[in-house]
Design a protein around this motif. Structure first.
Motif, mmCIF file in Angstrom:
data_model
loop_
_atom_site.group_PDB
_atom_site.id
_atom_site.type_symbol
_atom_site.label_atom_id
_atom_site.label_comp_id
_atom_site.label_asym_id
_atom_site.label_seq_id
_atom_site.Cartn_x
_atom_site.Cartn_y
_atom_site.Cartn_z
ATOM 1 N N ASN A 164 -8.157 -4.203 -3.820
ATOM 2 C CA ASN A 164 -7.959 -2.860 -3.259
ATOM 3 C C ASN A 164 -9.350 -2.278 -3.085
ATOM 4 O OD1 ASN A 164 -7.267 -0.268 -2.547
ATOM 5 N ND2 ASN A 164 -6.179 0.221 -4.440
ATOM 6 N N TRP B 299 -2.572 5.436 1.288
ATOM 7 C CA TRP B 299 -3.631 4.562 0.790
ATOM 8 C C TRP B 299 -4.882 4.584 1.664
ATOM 9 C CZ3 TRP B 299 -4.999 -0.355 3.166
ATOM 10 C CH2 TRP B 299 -5.994 -1.044 2.460
ATOM 11 N N VAL C 87 -2.368 0.507 -4.626
ATOM 12 C CA VAL C 87 -1.562 -0.571 -4.073
ATOM 13 C C VAL C 87 -0.760 -1.155 -5.224
ATOM 14 C CG1 VAL C 87 -3.230 -1.077 -2.255
ATOM 15 C CG2 VAL C 87 -3.321 -2.390 -4.369
ATOM 16 N N ALA D 166 -5.543 6.180 -4.619
ATOM 17 C CA ALA D 166 -5.289 5.219 -3.534
ATOM 18 C C ALA D 166 -4.729 3.929 -4.129
ATOM 19 C CB ALA D 166 -6.561 4.962 -2.738
ATOM 20 N N ALA E 150 0.836 -1.207 0.000
ATOM 21 C CA ALA E 150 0.000 0.000 0.000
ATOM 22 C C ALA E 150 0.865 1.250 0.000
ATOM 23 C CB ALA E 150 -0.901 0.000 1.235
ATOM 24 N N ASP E 151 0.493 2.227 -0.820
ATOM 25 C CA ASP E 151 1.126 3.535 -0.740
ATOM 26 C C ASP E 151 0.877 4.141 0.642
ATOM 27 O OD1 ASP E 151 2.026 3.314 -3.311
ATOM 28 O OD2 ASP E 151 0.864 4.980 -4.128
#
Length: 332
Positions: free
Chosen positions: A184, A128, A233, A231, A124-125
């Motif tokens: 996600n 996120w 991933v 958002a 995940a960023d």
């Protein structure tokens, strides 16, 4: 092992100390099967989330013998580095693991508003979780999806990023008519309580598509769907997933899922089965022309073949064909 107050199909392997469950605003559910090192990388990305929201993580171990994922993750929870719990979903299968995690969230976290989903082959960023939650609130969406950005094992494989098997279905943030994947995802607690367990249909356990079916049923019930393009991933894509036979099998499977989901959606309406079958035949007849258009647009034969394989999968589903790619997840 602490018994879970459920139907016996779930056990709690451990939890973080002094877990303030009533203060948790968001729950991240993370299924795992024989990927302990990748699971630890996913957990590291969750630990690094930049948000002021109180959130907890539920790891759902779906391998009940060695339990390598649970063993790898437990020290992080027991030391309090990550807030939440590790559970064991004793019934094998993708849908069983999700159902176990989602029901555990409902049972143990009484005040959470958002439930998020990430897989054990994804990173995940840092923003996120915050971006997914903000998108749900800003869009007035009950369910929000986000992009799974493929990270290929070899640089030469990056050309596959545009293939429909890997490419996100949307590019811009906003409300959308349909979502297809739980890789996600954010689901509102209100959706879970309205839909009720079992959330995902177990007949999709080893084929995949239980998430697509759940999302279709939720949309049919009037829940608002949204997409958050920011958002992200990042999903690890091993070399075997760019081999022609894997791409073909996944494309056929997508067609099978499309038929099964549509049949459930039309259930109870006149001539539902005949209408789905006729639609599948029409799509198969049109697929060479759709493929030719994609070939002209992209120059990629693999992308051009995708609508043909999906349409063929839709028709094959009528004769009982099912490609259970998750029967042996370690080979998927």
């Amino acid at each position: 092992m602490i018994p879970s107050p459920s139907d016996g199909s779930v056990s709690i392997a451990g939890r973080s100390p002094k877990l303030a469950a009533e203060a948790v605003e968001a729950v991240v559910t993370l299924p795992t099967f024989k990927r302990p090192q990748q699971l630890l990388a996913t957990l590291a990305s969750l630990k690094a989330q930049e948000t002021g929201r109180r959130f907890a993580v539920i790891v759902m171990e779906n391998e009940t013998e060695a339990r390598a994922g649970a063993k790898a993750a437990l020290p992080l929870f027991e030391r309090g580095e990550i807030s939440g719990m590790v559970i064991v979903a004793h019934e094998r299968g993708n849908c069983s693991a999700y159902n176990a995690g989602w029901q555990t969230a409902i049972l143990h976290f009484p005040a959470f508003r958002h439930l998020l989903v990430i897989d054990d082959d994804e990173i995940a960023d840092p923003q996120w979780l915050e971006r997914m939650c903000k998108a749900a609130e800003a869009l007035g969406a009950d369910i929000v999806g986000g992009p799974q950005i493929p990270v290929f094992a070899e640089a030469a494989h990056a050309r596959w990023a545009a293939h429909p098997v890997f490419a996100p279905p949307y590019r811009e943030t906003g409300r959308v008519p349909a979502l297809y994947s739980s890789g996600n995802l954010l689901v509102g607690r209100n959706v879970l309580t309205a839909m009720g367990p079992p959330f995902l249909d177990l007949k999709f356990n080893f084929m995949g598509g239980g998430d697509s079916d759940f999302l279709s049923r939720a949309a049919q019930r009037g829940f608002v769907l949204g997409w958050c393009a920011e958002a992200k991933v990042r999903e690890s894509v091993p070399a075997r997933r760019v081999e022609a036979d894997w791409i073909r099998a996944r494309s056929l499977r997508n067609g099978v899922i499309s038929t099964l989901v549509e049949k459930k959606k039309r259930a109870g309406t006149p001539f539902a089965g005949a209408k789905v079958f006729l639609k599948s035949l029409a799509l198969l007849a049109a697929s060479p022309f759709r493929g030719a258009i994609r070939l002209a647009q992209t120059g990629s034969l693999a992308i051009a073949l995708y609508p043909i394989h999906v349409a063929l999968g839709r028709v094959l589903a009528e004769f009982g064909y099912a490609n259970e790619q998750y029967r042996q997840p370690e080979k998927n």
